[in-house]
Structure formats: C-alpha cells, structure tokens
Design an enzyme around this catalytic site. Sequence first.
Site, mmCIF file in Angstrom:
data_model
loop_
_atom_site.group_PDB
_atom_site.id
_atom_site.type_symbol
_atom_site.label_atom_id
_atom_site.label_comp_id
_atom_site.label_asym_id
_atom_site.label_seq_id
_atom_site.Cartn_x
_atom_site.Cartn_y
_atom_site.Cartn_z
ATOM 1 N N HIS B 74 0.849 -1.194 0.000
ATOM 2 C CA HIS B 74 0.000 0.000 0.000
ATOM 3 C C HIS B 74 0.891 1.252 0.000
ATOM 4 O O HIS B 74 0.710 2.165 0.805
ATOM 5 C CB HIS B 74 -0.925 0.018 1.217
ATOM 6 C CG HIS B 74 -1.838 -1.161 1.314
ATOM 7 N ND1 HIS B 74 -3.201 -1.082 1.151
ATOM 8 C CD2 HIS B 74 -1.593 -2.479 1.561
ATOM 9 C CE1 HIS B 74 -3.751 -2.286 1.294
ATOM 10 N NE2 HIS B 74 -2.795 -3.156 1.542
ATOM 11 N N TYR B 340 3.437 -5.231 10.230
ATOM 12 C CA TYR B 340 3.401 -3.770 10.081
ATOM 13 C C TYR B 340 4.466 -3.130 10.968
ATOM 14 O O TYR B 340 5.111 -2.154 10.575
ATOM 15 C CB TYR B 340 2.012 -3.196 10.422
ATOM 16 C CG TYR B 340 0.882 -3.619 9.477
ATOM 17 C CD1 TYR B 340 1.042 -4.674 8.589
ATOM 18 C CD2 TYR B 340 -0.341 -2.966 9.480
ATOM 19 C CE1 TYR B 340 0.019 -5.069 7.736
ATOM 20 C CE2 TYR B 340 -1.379 -3.344 8.631
ATOM 21 C CZ TYR B 340 -1.184 -4.407 7.757
ATOM 22 O OH TYR B 340 -2.206 -4.796 6.923
HETATM 23 C C1 HEM Z 1 -0.729 -11.407 6.825
HETATM 24 C C2 HEM Z 1 -1.196 -10.739 5.847
HETATM 25 C C3 HEM Z 1 -0.815 -9.322 5.559
HETATM 26 C C4 HEM Z 1 0.424 -8.758 5.504
HETATM 27 C C5 HEM Z 1 1.764 -9.430 5.736
HETATM 28 C C6 HEM Z 1 0.242 -7.358 5.211
HETATM 29 C C7 HEM Z 1 1.274 -6.457 5.060
HETATM 30 C C8 HEM Z 1 1.123 -5.096 5.009
HETATM 31 C C9 HEM Z 1 2.170 -4.121 5.166
HETATM 32 C C10 HEM Z 1 3.634 -4.449 5.415
HETATM 33 C C11 HEM Z 1 1.620 -2.899 5.085
HETATM 34 C C12 HEM Z 1 2.323 -1.563 5.258
HETATM 35 C C13 HEM Z 1 2.211 -1.153 6.698
HETATM 36 C C14 HEM Z 1 3.046 0.044 7.081
HETATM 37 O O1 HEM Z 1 4.197 0.175 6.664
HETATM 38 O O2 HEM Z 1 2.556 0.868 7.899
HETATM 39 C C15 HEM Z 1 0.212 -3.082 4.880
HETATM 40 C C16 HEM Z 1 -0.703 -2.078 4.758
HETATM 41 C C17 HEM Z 1 -2.071 -2.287 4.700
HETATM 42 N N1 HEM Z 1 -2.743 -3.500 4.746
HETATM 43 FE FE1 HEM Z 1 -1.932 -5.282 4.916
HETATM 44 N N2 HEM Z 1 -1.098 -7.089 5.099
HETATM 45 C C18 HEM Z 1 -1.776 -8.270 5.312
HETATM 46 C C19 HEM Z 1 -3.126 -8.468 5.311
HETATM 47 C C20 HEM Z 1 -4.058 -7.475 5.171
HETATM 48 C C21 HEM Z 1 -5.481 -7.673 5.229
HETATM 49 C C22 HEM Z 1 -6.214 -8.994 5.524
HETATM 50 C C23 HEM Z 1 -6.053 -6.483 5.019
HETATM 51 C C24 HEM Z 1 -7.524 -6.310 5.013
HETATM 52 C C25 HEM Z 1 -8.197 -5.300 4.905
HETATM 53 C C26 HEM Z 1 -4.977 -5.505 4.851
HETATM 54 C C27 HEM Z 1 -5.113 -4.159 4.660
HETATM 55 C C28 HEM Z 1 -4.104 -3.236 4.654
HETATM 56 C C29 HEM Z 1 -4.309 -1.824 4.521
HETATM 57 C C30 HEM Z 1 -5.640 -1.134 4.404
HETATM 58 C C31 HEM Z 1 -3.031 -1.234 4.540
HETATM 59 C C32 HEM Z 1 -2.695 0.217 4.310
HETATM 60 C C33 HEM Z 1 -2.644 1.027 5.479
HETATM 61 C C34 HEM Z 1 -2.127 2.394 5.122
HETATM 62 O O3 HEM Z 1 -2.651 3.083 4.236
HETATM 63 O O4 HEM Z 1 -1.182 2.729 5.781
HETATM 64 N N3 HEM Z 1 -3.781 -6.150 4.942
HETATM 65 N N4 HEM Z 1 -0.074 -4.439 4.822
#
Ligand code: HEM
Lengths: 173, 368
Positions: B74, B340
Amino acid sequence: MNARFTGMARLLHWLMAVLILTMLFIGVGMVSTVSARYQLLVGIHRPLGIAILVLAFIRLAWRLGHPPPPLPADLPAVQQALAKLSHYLLYFLMFALPLVGWGMLSAQDYPVQLWPGVHLPPILPASPMLYAVLRSAHGLLAYLFFATILAHLAAALMHGLVRRDRVFASMAP
Amino acid sequence: MSHHLPHEAQDGPGPVRGPAVIVRLAAIGAVVLTAAAGFAYTGGWLTPGRLSPERVVDALEANNGQHPGFRRNHAKGICIAGTFTGNGAGPTLSKASVFAGAEVPVIGRLALAAGRPAVPDETSPVWSMALRFLPADGDEWRTGMNNIPVFPVRNVEEFAGFLAATRPDPATGKPDPAAVQAFLTAHPATAAALQTIKAAPPAASFATATYSGLNTFRFVNAEGEEAAVRWSMVPEQTETERPAPSGPNYLFDELIEAVGQGQLRWHLVVTLAGPGDVTADPTVAWPPDRQRVEVGTLTVASVEGEDTGSCRDVTFDPLVLPAGIEPADDPFPAARSAAYAEGLRRRDGEAKRPSAVQVSAVRAGESG
Ligand code: HEM
Ligand code: HEM
Ligand code: HEM
C-alpha cells in the site's frame, strides 16, 4: 555484622530477576513470530515492562537507604571493581529498557496501552527517525541486558559453588 | 594449603579444590550455555525456517523491489482527515468510546494496495482506506480496509506463499504462470476468493468505493455481551462512470478534486456473524442476509499529500483497539500487527522521498 542483604532487597532481587528474564524471553519471542502468540505476548510485554520500571524505582530507593553487605576482603580488587560495575550496569538497564520502550512507542505516535482502556501519556514527541533509533536501542540494550545477566549468573554461581564464600548466601532467598 | 584463613572459616566451607573445580566450572558453563541457547531458540535464531515478521516483509520487498522510506505494501497513498460521529446504535454492540456519539476526530489514508510507490493508478485494482479514530478519552482505534469483498488467502503462511508464487520473474517482469497455477491448485480457497473478488463490481473512484475490514473481531458491549463482527465503510457518494485513466495519478487527482468540492461521507456498517459462520478465515464471505448495523458516519473534510500530511509515519496496526473491540480467532490481526511493526521499523529509519501524489500540483493545475 549482618552479612546478608535485607529481606526487602532479596525479595526485590528475586522477584525482578524472574520478571526481567521473563520479559527478555517475551521480547525476543514476540518479535520473531507472526502467530496469534504475538498479540498475547505484546499485551503482557507493555504492562510488565512498566511494572519493572516501578519496581526499579522502589529498589533503587531501598538500596540507597540500605547499604549492601561488603564483599569478602580477600576478593581481588579487579573482581570487586567488576562486581560493582556490573551492578551499576544492571541498575542502569532496569531503568533504560522500560523507558526506551515507553519512549519509542511515544515517538511512533502509538498508544502506550497497559490494558484495554488504560494508557500512559507519551513521553517523547512523535518522530519517525527517533522511533527507528530507539527501536534499535531497545533491542541492543536488551541483548546487553541478557549478556550482563549471564555474566552475573556465572559470577554468582562461582561464588556459591567454587569460591564458596558468603556472597551467594548474602543474596540467597 | 589445607587450612582456611580464619575469616573464611566463618563464612562457609571455603574454596573447592582439585578436580572438583573442573566439574563445578563445567556445570556453571552448562547452566549459562543452556540459558543462552534457550534465548536464541525463543528468538528464532536456531530455526531460520520459521516464518517471522522479517521474512514476511522480506517477501514483500522481493516482489516489489526496494523503495526506501515507503510502506512495504500500500505504498502510494494520500492522507485524509475528518470526523466520525456515532448514530447511537454502536453502544448496543460495543462499549468503545468512538461509538458513544460525540464527534471523534479521524485521520487516515487512502491508498493503492500495490507495494510500489510510483505505480500508475490503473495498474493497482485494489485500494484501501486506513483510519485512526482519536476519541477525547485517548482510547484510539485503528483499522485498515480494502475495497474487495474477501481476502485472497487464509493466513500469513499462505500470504507468504502467494507472494512467492506471484514473484515477478526478473526476465519478463511478470509472475511465472505455472507457479501461480500451482499455488491456486494447491489452495482452492484462494482460487475461490479470487473468483469472488473478480465478480464484485469495480468501484469508479476512491470516493465511491466500499472498504471492508475483511478480518473478524469481537465487539463487547457494556453488559459484557460479545459478538463476532466484520465491518465496512459504505460510501454515500453514488457510483459514477469510471473515468478513463487520464494520467498516472488519475484516481488521486479525482479524489483531490472531489474533496475540494465538498465533504465525502461513508457509513460504518457492522455485520454480525450468524451461528456457524467462519470467523477465522477471511477468504469466506458471510451470507448476505446477516444482520448489518449502521453505527455512524465518517466525514472526510480534507486531503493532504503524504509529505506534509499526518498519515505517513503512522502504521494502521489492526491491534490498536479500544476497550470494546477485541481480536477474535482470526489469525490475521496478530500477523498483520507483527508485520506492520517490522515494516515501520524499516521505513522509519530511512530517508523520506517525495510521494508521487502531490495535492498542490493538482490544485495549482485547477486554478491555472
Ligand atoms: C498477513 C497478511 C498481511 C500482511 C503481511 C500485510 C502487510 C502489510 C504491510 C507491510 C503494510 C504496510 C504497513 C506500514 O508500513 O505501515 C500493509 C498495509 C495495509 N494493509 Fe496489509 N497485510 C496483510 C493483510 C491485510 C489484510 C487482511 C487487510 C484487510 C483489509 C490488509 C489491509 C491493509 C491496509 C488497508 C493497509 C494500508 C494502510 C495504510 O494506508 O497505511 N492487509 N499491509
Ligand atoms: C534478571 C536478572 C538479575 C538482575 C537484574 C540482578 C541484579 C542484581 C543487582 C543489581 C545486584 C546488586 C545488589 C543490589 O543492589 O540489589 C545483585 C546481586 C546479586 N545477585 Fe543478582 N540479578 C539477577 C539475577 C541473578 C541470578 C540468576 C543470580 C544467581 C543465580 C543472582 C545472584 C546474585 C547474588 C549472589 C548477588 C549478591 C552479589 C554481591 O553481594 O555483590 N542474581 N543482582
Ligand atoms: C525491562 C523491561 C523490558 C525488557 C527487558 C524488554 C525487552 C524487549 C526485547 C528483548 C525486545 C525484542 C527486541 C528485538 O529483538 O529487537 C523488545 C521489543 C519491544 N518492546 Fe520491550 N522490553 C522492556 C520494556 C518495554 C516497555 C516498557 C515497552 C512499552 C511500553 C516495550 C515495548 C516494546 C516493543 C513495542 C517492542 C517491539 C515490538 C515489535 O516491534 O514488534 N518494552 N523488548
């Protein structure tokens, strides 16, 4: 002459020894897992760390009012100095680890939750670079803490099992 | 020397001598080594095959390339700010103070789910809304939601496996179709979820998309009654024709213009699990007849680029929960929280580069 630590000092020593070792294992365990254990361990880590900080203040105050029994007179000066230095280091880390933990969450603009609905105020301004530095420091200081405790443990066992002087007995529960 | 000095005699049996010293030193060494080995084992250093937050974030970096300073997933986004106001229905389900009815400040982020910060908008079909609710009592809530109806994998092990299967081949820049097919064959839940995602009507714009939390949590009300729930932000803005891509940031440009013209609104809708509904697997949608309770309205009043906005350095950790919202048996929130944190640890220590999305550029273009 009373050759032992006071009951209060011994109680705090062993209680905190158990809590601090628990915290070190929880810490390295939680940052290495993506399982459901993560949420459980982090949930214990924050309040237990703050509890150690509170106990450290009590312990330091008690220690200042109650000088420890002297080390055996025949203990070489180098060992006396090392013992003193390592105790300073242990005291420093008892304060530094939880304060850095609290500070780094503050710098991350992350709620310092003790348990649901109960939060501590931030103690540092939000700053990503500061967070990165403190997060590294928290890990490095924790490893230093563990290494120092291992050396301390080895020294305590040397006194108790090899030298068989009164040092171990002075802190024995 | 077989006698002790007088002061030693008072203090105990005196030093051990002879071969017994070796035995005792060895015993002390064994105690110290055992403790060190236990520590190393707990920290995962003896089991490099175990899935850790580091390995999950490494897998994201392997697929997306190195983009220092940016989120590992993202990566391209914009900060939003506004308020959330509960409508009175929330407290029957959760005692969280965000639902009490007072106007709660919210900051958040709208983003493309892709892990590269400069992708053209049309190449990332999945978008996200991440929010931070900041009630006056400090009992903060963070949630991240995607504009898809289900998640493609059942747990973090599959997430890492899916990343490996879809890793772009350096030669073609595309994933190896055979590897993708092999993963789908071995993981029918993913194949089915991808069908569900494909079948869902695509939204026209950030403003008209529904964003869903996908994971299951537990709401607890003041009486201690618990319910397994999922939630979505449902837009008040109505669907418009999806504009043809007019530039690499056309979705963001359109959002900036829309907010310039007036506030945007979403309704927070909480869906309650029925008996027997799967709560530990976000690839499975709940039946459409489940009870849905609208608990309040999100009003987005402003947008700001990440370089100056208040969202860039925040991680929308799904375990930042107020009293009244708890994790359930869904394995994702813990895995996400751990990953995260690792992503944040990396990006917070890196120098920041400008975001591809610049609000001032769009606004200046409008007036000029
Ligand atoms: C184990 C599975 C997942 C992993 C490893 C993962 C990994 C990540 C990582 C590394 C980030 C960046 C976070 C940061 O640097 O602050 C992120 C952002 C995000 N993830 Fe996931 N994610 C997973 C599952 C999900 C699921 C199930 C959702 C469901 C809605 C989701 C929604 C989001 C959203 C909305 C963001 C963006 C937040 C923003 O704008 O800062 N993720 N994810
Ligand atoms: C987390 C672990 C530990 C910490 C932080 C710790 C800390 C300390 C400190 C700061 C002192 C100085 C006395 C004071 O002012 O309180 C001390 C003394 C002592 N500790 Fe520990 N300790 C730990 C574990 C242990 C263990 C595992 C043992 C033994 C097996 C041990 C044995 C002793 C002994 C015998 C003394 C008395 C030393 C003297 O009089 O110089 N400690 N400890
Ligand atoms: C005696 C007190 C403490 C000890 C011994 C301790 C120990 C540790 C250790 C060993 C780690 C893993 C470091 C690494 O491998 O990089 C860790 C991480 C962490 N600690 Fe502590 N800690 C203490 C107090 C605290 C306090 C008071 C807080 C917060 C209020 C805190 C918050 C954290 C956080 C947030 C992490 C990182 C979690 C992550 O990035 O996923 N710690 N701690």
